[in-house]
Write a protein that holds these residues in place. Structure first.
Motif, PDB file in Angstrom:
ATOM      1  N   ALA A  91      -5.487   0.444   5.701  1.00 28.69           N
ATOM      2  CA  ALA A  91      -4.874  -0.842   5.362  1.00 28.69           C
ATOM      3  C   ALA A  91      -5.387  -1.317   4.010  1.00 28.69           C
ATOM      4  O   ALA A  91      -6.565  -1.191   3.695  1.00 28.69           O
ATOM      5  N   GLY A  92      -4.479  -1.858   3.211  1.00 32.35           N
ATOM      6  CA  GLY A  92      -4.836  -2.341   1.888  1.00 32.35           C
ATOM      7  C   GLY A  92      -4.700  -1.313   0.791  1.00 32.35           C
ATOM      8  O   GLY A  92      -4.878  -1.638  -0.394  1.00 32.35           O
ATOM      9  N   ARG A 118      -1.252  -6.234   9.127  1.00 26.18           N
ATOM     10  CA  ARG A 118      -2.204  -7.339   9.076  1.00 26.18           C
ATOM     11  C   ARG A 118      -1.563  -8.581   9.668  1.00 26.18           C
ATOM     12  O   ARG A 118      -0.362  -8.777   9.579  1.00 26.18           O
ATOM     13  N   SER A 124       0.153  -5.453   3.866  1.00 28.22           N
ATOM     14  CA  SER A 124      -1.031  -4.671   4.225  1.00 28.22           C
ATOM     15  C   SER A 124      -1.036  -3.316   3.553  1.00 28.22           C
ATOM     16  O   SER A 124      -1.971  -2.538   3.727  1.00 28.22           O
ATOM     17  N   HIS A 143       5.542  -6.265   5.611  1.00 24.84           N
ATOM     18  CA  HIS A 143       4.112  -5.980   5.447  1.00 24.84           C
ATOM     19  C   HIS A 143       3.866  -4.930   4.368  1.00 24.84           C
ATOM     20  O   HIS A 143       2.713  -4.572   4.101  1.00 24.84           O
TER      21      HIS A 143
END
Length: 261
Positions: A91-92, A118, A124, A143
């Motif tokens: 994630a990210g 997220r 995310s 997202h």
């Protein structure tokens, strides 16, 4: 065989031999000559080949099967490969994806992964792509922050290539580039059929901290026209369980982590 399977098979034979003859290909596919004639007429109307008396010959775009006809080839393997590749993304992350049937499956796996969602509605995942079909699917995913590079569209792969695409890629950094390829050789590296696609893929790889190649076993040990990058620029290969052990070992010896899905 379904009509889609026959069209795919006819185009593959045409790409292999440069021409097809109705009676010969009917025997190879186990269908009637009348069915082959109807299929060739259909593909001629789609400008996928040029009809001749008693068969068909390759035209300017048939050296590489368009994406819509390649989608059904090795579909279960590509789905497993995509799931395994998506699991490598946190994630990210900022992820680069080029075009192709396997990377399209990767995009779908990333978009639907529960681990990459997220709370709160913030993106995310940042996904950078030069593939129009991938962008079309992911633009509705709230997202996912979607970045589409510019360029000239390739009708076979739906990829954007050229100096407009170069300009965007040179200004960004990627955590990981996940690349589909047309061929992957343990000595010479990754290849694409088209030099313009190879150039964009090469640049995308150069902007990434980590490079992951996704390729089913039919592409391993093969070479195509234009090289994308050498093996030393590839960190991970995700392939299917049918890859021969000796081939897997050669990629491992070249310093590539091999994941078989």
């Amino acid at each position: 065989m379904t009509s889609h399977d026959r069209w795919n098979a006819l185009l593959a034979i045409l790409a292999r031999d440069g021409k097809v003859e109705v009676d010969a290909v009917a025997g190879e596919l186990g269908v009637s000559a009348a069915t082959v004639r109807r299929d060739l007429d259909h593909l001629d109307r789609q400008q996928m080949l040029t009809r001749t008396r008693g068969g068909a010959v390759v035209n300017a775009i048939s050296y590489d099967l368009p994406l819509q006809y390649k989608a059904a080839r090795h579909a279960p393997e590509k789905h497993r490969i995509a799931t395994a590749a998506a699991a490598l993304v946190s994630a990210g992350a900022v992820v680069g994806l080029n075009g192709g049937t396997t990377t399209t499956e990767v995009a779908r796996s990333l978009a639907t992964s529960a681990d990459l969602h997220r709370q709160g509605g913030e993106p995310s995942l940042t996904l950078v792509t030069n593939a129009l079909n991938i962008a079309n699917e992911l633009v509705v995913r709230r997202h996912v922050k979607l970045v589409v590079i510019g360029g000239v569209a390739m009708p076979a792969s739906y990829e954007l290539i050229g100096p407009l695409a170069d300009g965007v890629l040179r200004e960004i950094s990627l955590d990981v580039a996940i690349l589909g390829v047309d061929a992957l050789d343990p000595e010479r590296g990754a290849f694409a059929h088209h030099e313009g696609e190879a150039g964009i893929n090469r640049l995308m790889a150069s902007r990434a901290h980590r490079v992951v190649v996704v390729a089913d076993s039919s592409k391993l040990g093969m070479r195509a026209f234009a090289r994308i990058c050498p093996c030393e620029d590839i960190d991970v290969l995700v392939t299917d369980g049918d890859a021969p052990a000796v081939t897997v070992r050669r990629f491992a010896d070249a310093g590539i982590e091999v994941i078989q899905a």
